[in-house]
Write a protein that holds these residues in place. Structure first.
Motif, mmCIF file in Angstrom:
data_model
loop_
_atom_site.group_PDB
_atom_site.id
_atom_site.type_symbol
_atom_site.label_atom_id
_atom_site.label_comp_id
_atom_site.label_asym_id
_atom_site.label_seq_id
_atom_site.Cartn_x
_atom_site.Cartn_y
_atom_site.Cartn_z
ATOM 1 N N GLY A 50 0.972 -0.791 0.406
ATOM 2 C CA GLY A 50 -0.312 0.178 -0.402
ATOM 3 C C GLY A 50 0.773 0.997 -0.256
ATOM 4 N N LEU A 54 1.269 3.856 -2.908
ATOM 5 C CA LEU A 54 1.438 5.236 -3.267
ATOM 6 C C LEU A 54 2.509 5.792 -3.995
ATOM 7 C CD1 LEU A 54 -0.614 6.133 0.104
ATOM 8 C CD2 LEU A 54 -1.719 6.099 -2.172
ATOM 9 N N PRO A 58 1.385 3.204 -9.075
ATOM 10 C CA PRO A 58 -0.098 3.602 -8.196
ATOM 11 C C PRO A 58 -0.964 2.611 -9.180
ATOM 12 C CG PRO A 58 0.648 5.090 -9.998
ATOM 13 C CD PRO A 58 1.989 4.256 -10.245
ATOM 14 N N PRO A 62 -1.391 -1.500 -5.314
ATOM 15 C CA PRO A 62 -2.625 -1.397 -4.543
ATOM 16 C C PRO A 62 -3.555 -1.913 -4.816
ATOM 17 C CG PRO A 62 -2.318 1.492 -5.508
ATOM 18 C CD PRO A 62 -1.475 0.110 -6.330
ATOM 19 N N MET A 93 -4.566 1.784 2.223
ATOM 20 C CA MET A 93 -3.515 2.469 1.380
ATOM 21 C C MET A 93 -3.769 1.970 -0.363
ATOM 22 S SD MET A 93 -0.214 3.874 3.153
ATOM 23 C CE MET A 93 0.024 2.226 4.525
ATOM 24 N N VAL A 96 -6.810 4.446 -1.700
ATOM 25 C CA VAL A 96 -6.305 5.223 -1.354
ATOM 26 C C VAL A 96 -5.220 5.699 -2.764
ATOM 27 C CG1 VAL A 96 -5.048 7.309 -1.205
ATOM 28 C CG2 VAL A 96 -6.526 6.502 0.315
ATOM 29 N N GLY A 97 -5.087 4.736 -3.330
ATOM 30 C CA GLY A 97 -3.983 4.465 -4.447
ATOM 31 C C GLY A 97 -4.641 4.523 -5.675
ATOM 32 N N PHE A 100 -6.502 7.787 -6.489
ATOM 33 C CA PHE A 100 -5.748 7.921 -7.084
ATOM 34 C C PHE A 100 -5.512 7.617 -9.015
ATOM 35 C CE2 PHE A 100 -3.333 10.656 -3.084
ATOM 36 C CZ PHE A 100 -3.941 11.106 -3.354
#
Length: 116
Positions: A50, A54, A58, A62, A93, A96-97, A100
């Motif tokens: 994770g 990030l 990316p 993730p 994480m 979130v990755g 993104f």
């Protein structure tokens, strides 16, 4: 010098009956026996992937972190392994990755369309 034979443990090598020795046991403590379970490898790998997802790759890392994190959290909830916190960190994480990465793909698509 004074004669040490009358002091417990002196010249004869004996101990007093209530003194410290190998027969004494420590009192039992509170809590669960054996302590906390060690983190599983999946939980640790999830957290590390994770973090790397990030920063470095990316899209791929993730997704792997999210899958490993979910698996490790289920294992921790069943009591098979520990590291529930690391698994949750990997899930967060990884999510979130992925967010993104999706945002980056959308931005690149919008810029590509507007450049036409």
């Amino acid at each position: 010098m004074a004669d040490q034979s009358d002091i417990a443990g002196g010249a004869t090598g004996t101990q007093t009956p209530g003194g410290p020795g190998y027969g004494a046991q420590a009192p039992a403590g509170y809590g669960y026996p054996g302590g906390a379970a060690l983190p599983s490898g999946k939980a640790t790998a999830s957290m590390v992937l994770g973090i790397l997802g990030l920063v470095l790759i990316p899209i791929i890392l993730p997704i792997i972190a999210l899958c490993l994190g979910i698996s490790a959290r289920r294992m921790a909830d069943r009591g098979v392994g520990g590291g529930r916190g690391q698994a949750v960190a990997g899930i967060v994480m990884g999510s979130v990755g992925i967010g993104f990465a999706v945002l980056g793909i959308i931005m690149a698509t919008v810029q590509g369309i507007s450049a036409m």
